[in-house]
Design an enzyme around this catalytic site. Sequence first.
Site, PDB file in Angstrom:
ATOM      1  N   LEU A   9       0.743  -1.216  -0.010  1.00  0.00           N
ATOM      2  CA  LEU A   9       0.026  -0.137  -0.130  1.00  0.00           C
ATOM      3  C   LEU A   9       0.898   1.398   0.005  1.00  0.00           C
ATOM      4  O   LEU A   9       1.557   1.601   1.055  1.00  0.00           O
ATOM      5  CB  LEU A   9      -1.045  -0.049   1.288  1.00  0.00           C
ATOM      6  CG  LEU A   9      -2.071  -1.231   1.297  1.00  0.00           C
ATOM      7  CD1 LEU A   9      -2.582  -1.141   2.537  1.00  0.00           C
ATOM      8  CD2 LEU A   9      -2.671  -1.215   0.156  1.00  0.00           C
ATOM      9  N   ASP A  10       1.081   2.052  -1.179  1.00  0.00           N
ATOM     10  CA  ASP A  10       1.814   2.982  -1.396  1.00  0.00           C
ATOM     11  C   ASP A  10       1.113   4.183  -0.629  1.00  0.00           C
ATOM     12  O   ASP A  10      -0.118   4.489  -1.032  1.00  0.00           O
ATOM     13  CB  ASP A  10       2.260   3.321  -2.991  1.00  0.00           C
ATOM     14  CG  ASP A  10       3.146   4.579  -2.859  1.00  0.00           C
ATOM     15  OD1 ASP A  10       4.082   4.428  -2.492  1.00  0.00           O
ATOM     16  OD2 ASP A  10       2.531   5.605  -3.498  1.00  0.00           O
TER      17      ASP A  10
END
Length: 286
Positions: free
Chosen positions: A195-196
């Site tokens: 999850l950036d």
Amino acid sequence: MTSTTPRTGPQLIAYADRLGGSVAQVAALLRGPLAGAFDGVHLLPFFTPFDGADAGFDPVNHTQVDPRLGTWTDVADLASDHAVMADMIVNHVSVDSPLFRDVVARGDASEHAGLFLTLDRVFPDGVSEEDLCRIYRPRPGLPLTPMTLGDRKRLVWTTFTPQQIDIDVDSPAGQAYLDSVLNALTGAGVSLIRLDAVGYGVKTAGTSCFMTPDTYAFIDALTAAAQARGARYWSKSTPTSSGRSISPRVWTWSTTSRCPRWCSTRCTPGTRRHCVAGWRSGRVTR
């Protein structure tokens, strides 16, 4: 078909264009000269475009493999014998996204208007200087850019740069967008998801808007959504300051120091994990 056998050995991390030149060539390397060396590969952003203003972390189309690198079929082929990790850029899209360009052209009349975050969405009753100064941003200045949307001047949330437009992840349009990205990734056999910039995804009035209790709720909800689509176990979980794990299957690279250059999430010693119900429930309490 993607193998269901868990893989916990060494994982390669690479941009497809820099190692091999395409997704198919990365697969050829892993089956050829690198055969047996890696159980999986973290393909850094391969979406359209992979060479944008932020090296692929500013997708114009997050549900499309950049045609210069291949197709989802190539990703699925790689996933057939290697665990594939991909980045899910949850906080923003490129300013050149067709969805945002439609909002620029049509304003509130655009069907995508609800997807993008403006100041008034977070502070509907107005904002004070104290509120603005409390917001944490990984860049100098405020995370807001004046833009004309339709015939109105608006303050658009741009956490990183004016080239990266923040998504309203709490809106139905934002949830639908993230669902479409999850569907594209898991539909091609991606079993590990990073999850950036997730630490910045949820903006809550009166807080730093970074790694708040609502952020951890959002992470839990995304984790549940990913797992429901078959994202499998990642052998190293991410600890929080309380010693508990965010998720064993969705990797956030949330470390207190020495984060990779391309990682936007920076946990702080004061952050804690909060248990919540799922992605579609009434999670948000602003």
